[in-house]
Design a protein around this motif. Structure first.
Motif, PDB file in Angstrom:
ATOM      1  N   ALA A  25       0.902  -1.268  -0.279  1.00  0.00           N
ATOM      2  CA  ALA A  25      -0.027   0.267  -0.012  1.00  0.00           C
ATOM      3  C   ALA A  25       1.080   1.438  -0.289  1.00  0.00           C
ATOM      4  O   ALA A  25       0.687   2.660  -0.563  1.00  0.00           O
ATOM      5  CB  ALA A  25      -1.089   0.045   1.559  1.00  0.00           C
ATOM      6  N   GLU A  26       1.802   1.194   0.989  1.00  0.00           N
ATOM      7  CA  GLU A  26       2.982   2.391   0.829  1.00  0.00           C
ATOM      8  C   GLU A  26       3.536   3.010  -0.655  1.00  0.00           C
ATOM      9  O   GLU A  26       3.758   4.455  -1.268  1.00  0.00           O
ATOM     10  CB  GLU A  26       3.999   2.222   1.804  1.00  0.00           C
ATOM     11  N   GLN A  27       3.655   2.192  -1.292  1.00  0.00           N
ATOM     12  CA  GLN A  27       4.351   1.749  -2.362  1.00  0.00           C
ATOM     13  C   GLN A  27       3.510   2.149  -3.750  1.00  0.00           C
ATOM     14  O   GLN A  27       3.743   3.080  -4.459  1.00  0.00           O
ATOM     15  CB  GLN A  27       5.370   0.236  -2.440  1.00  0.00           C
ATOM     16  N   ALA A  28       2.369   1.944  -3.461  1.00  0.00           N
ATOM     17  CA  ALA A  28       1.116   1.907  -4.719  1.00  0.00           C
ATOM     18  C   ALA A  28       0.682   3.424  -4.581  1.00  0.00           C
ATOM     19  O   ALA A  28       0.665   4.186  -5.121  1.00  0.00           O
ATOM     20  CB  ALA A  28      -0.382   0.933  -4.369  1.00  0.00           C
ATOM     21  N   HIS A  29       0.606   3.890  -2.920  1.00  0.00           N
ATOM     22  CA  HIS A  29       0.491   5.447  -3.263  1.00  0.00           C
ATOM     23  C   HIS A  29       1.394   6.621  -3.546  1.00  0.00           C
ATOM     24  O   HIS A  29       1.146   7.087  -3.924  1.00  0.00           O
ATOM     25  CB  HIS A  29       0.631   5.715  -0.532  1.00  0.00           C
ATOM     26  N   ARG A  47      -1.363   2.659 -13.133  1.00  0.00           N
ATOM     27  CA  ARG A  47      -2.851   1.523 -13.191  1.00  0.00           C
ATOM     28  C   ARG A  47      -2.222   0.227 -12.756  1.00  0.00           C
ATOM     29  O   ARG A  47      -3.445  -0.409 -11.362  1.00  0.00           O
ATOM     30  CB  ARG A  47      -2.282   0.664 -14.523  1.00  0.00           C
ATOM     31  N   ARG A  48      -0.795  -0.454 -12.139  1.00  0.00           N
ATOM     32  CA  ARG A  48      -1.058  -0.905 -10.523  1.00  0.00           C
ATOM     33  C   ARG A  48      -1.149  -0.297  -9.669  1.00  0.00           C
ATOM     34  O   ARG A  48      -1.727  -1.017  -8.548  1.00  0.00           O
ATOM     35  CB  ARG A  48       0.371  -1.565 -11.135  1.00  0.00           C
ATOM     36  N   ALA A  49      -0.531   0.746  -9.087  1.00  0.00           N
ATOM     37  CA  ALA A  49      -1.184   1.364  -8.127  1.00  0.00           C
ATOM     38  C   ALA A  49      -2.651   1.047  -7.131  1.00  0.00           C
ATOM     39  O   ALA A  49      -3.277   1.170  -6.526  1.00  0.00           O
ATOM     40  CB  ALA A  49      -0.152   2.096  -7.444  1.00  0.00           C
ATOM     41  N   ARG A  50      -3.273   1.897  -9.012  1.00  0.00           N
ATOM     42  CA  ARG A  50      -4.714   1.923  -8.664  1.00  0.00           C
ATOM     43  C   ARG A  50      -5.242   1.059  -7.671  1.00  0.00           C
ATOM     44  O   ARG A  50      -5.784   0.729  -7.049  1.00  0.00           O
ATOM     45  CB  ARG A  50      -5.063   2.651  -9.370  1.00  0.00           C
ATOM     46  N   THR A  51      -4.723  -0.695  -8.859  1.00  0.00           N
ATOM     47  CA  THR A  51      -5.217  -1.643  -8.532  1.00  0.00           C
ATOM     48  C   THR A  51      -5.225  -2.708  -7.364  1.00  0.00           C
ATOM     49  O   THR A  51      -6.137  -2.298  -6.373  1.00  0.00           O
ATOM     50  CB  THR A  51      -4.410  -2.953  -9.687  1.00  0.00           C
ATOM     51  N   VAL A  52      -4.351  -2.015  -6.860  1.00  0.00           N
ATOM     52  CA  VAL A  52      -3.420  -2.255  -5.314  1.00  0.00           C
ATOM     53  C   VAL A  52      -4.745  -1.363  -4.497  1.00  0.00           C
ATOM     54  O   VAL A  52      -4.999  -2.042  -3.833  1.00  0.00           O
ATOM     55  CB  VAL A  52      -1.873  -1.973  -4.695  1.00  0.00           C
ATOM     56  N   LEU A  53      -3.816  -0.771  -4.735  1.00  0.00           N
ATOM     57  CA  LEU A  53      -5.340   0.369  -3.473  1.00  0.00           C
ATOM     58  C   LEU A  53      -6.577   0.040  -2.952  1.00  0.00           C
ATOM     59  O   LEU A  53      -7.267   0.176  -2.293  1.00  0.00           O
ATOM     60  CB  LEU A  53      -4.992   1.559  -3.852  1.00  0.00           C
ATOM     61  N   VAL A  54      -7.183  -0.104  -5.017  1.00  0.00           N
ATOM     62  CA  VAL A  54      -9.171  -0.751  -4.418  1.00  0.00           C
ATOM     63  C   VAL A  54      -9.355  -1.626  -4.066  1.00  0.00           C
ATOM     64  O   VAL A  54      -9.306  -1.563  -3.341  1.00  0.00           O
ATOM     65  CB  VAL A  54      -8.990  -0.273  -6.441  1.00  0.00           C
ATOM     66  N   GLU A  55      -8.130  -3.024  -4.481  1.00  0.00           N
ATOM     67  CA  GLU A  55      -8.215  -4.306  -3.725  1.00  0.00           C
ATOM     68  C   GLU A  55      -7.643  -3.752  -2.197  1.00  0.00           C
ATOM     69  O   GLU A  55      -8.878  -5.248  -1.516  1.00  0.00           O
ATOM     70  CB  GLU A  55      -7.422  -5.661  -4.463  1.00  0.00           C
ATOM     71  N   GLN A  56      -6.799  -2.790  -1.610  1.00  0.00           N
ATOM     72  CA  GLN A  56      -6.642  -2.938  -0.111  1.00  0.00           C
ATOM     73  C   GLN A  56      -7.955  -2.453   0.471  1.00  0.00           C
ATOM     74  O   GLN A  56      -8.002  -1.959   1.405  1.00  0.00           O
ATOM     75  CB  GLN A  56      -5.716  -2.944  -0.045  1.00  0.00           C
ATOM     76  N   GLY A  57      -9.048  -1.828  -0.258  1.00  0.00           N
ATOM     77  CA  GLY A  57      -9.912  -0.992  -0.041  1.00  0.00           C
ATOM     78  C   GLY A  57      -9.666   0.083   0.851  1.00  0.00           C
ATOM     79  O   GLY A  57     -10.694   0.857   1.320  1.00  0.00           O
ATOM     80  N   ARG A  58      -8.537   1.267  -0.074  1.00  0.00           N
ATOM     81  CA  ARG A  58      -7.875   2.345   0.282  1.00  0.00           C
ATOM     82  C   ARG A  58      -8.501   3.100   0.042  1.00  0.00           C
ATOM     83  O   ARG A  58      -8.096   4.742  -0.588  1.00  0.00           O
ATOM     84  CB  ARG A  58      -6.052   2.681   0.960  1.00  0.00           C
TER      85      ARG A  58
END
Length: 67
Positions: A25-29, A47-58
């Motif tokens: 999450a920190e790297q995605a942010h 695209r990858r970062a947004r996917t990670v943040l969405v999947e984690q509910g952030r």
């Protein structure tokens, strides 16, 4: 500037055309901030970062952003 191991995770986020792989999450942010002017259509990092943040509910996407 010489990159040390401390800077290597950030260095992997700099090129839009290269998928950065697994992000926490920190790297995605950080990636979202580095690629603020990019779109998810043209930038693999954002695209990858947004996917990670969405999947984690952030991050919750507006319905206009959904396919």
């Amino acid at each position: 500037m010489q990159l040390t191991s401390l800077h290597m995770p950030v260095a992997g986020l700099l090129r839009c055309g290269v998928d950065p792989g697994v992000l926490n999450a920190e790297q995605a942010h950080t990636a979202m901030q580095l690629h603020l002017d990019c779109t998810v259509d043209s930038c693999r990092v954002r695209r990858r970062a947004r996917t990670v943040l969405v999947e984690q509910g952030r991050c919750v996407l507006d319905e206009r952003a959904l396919p």
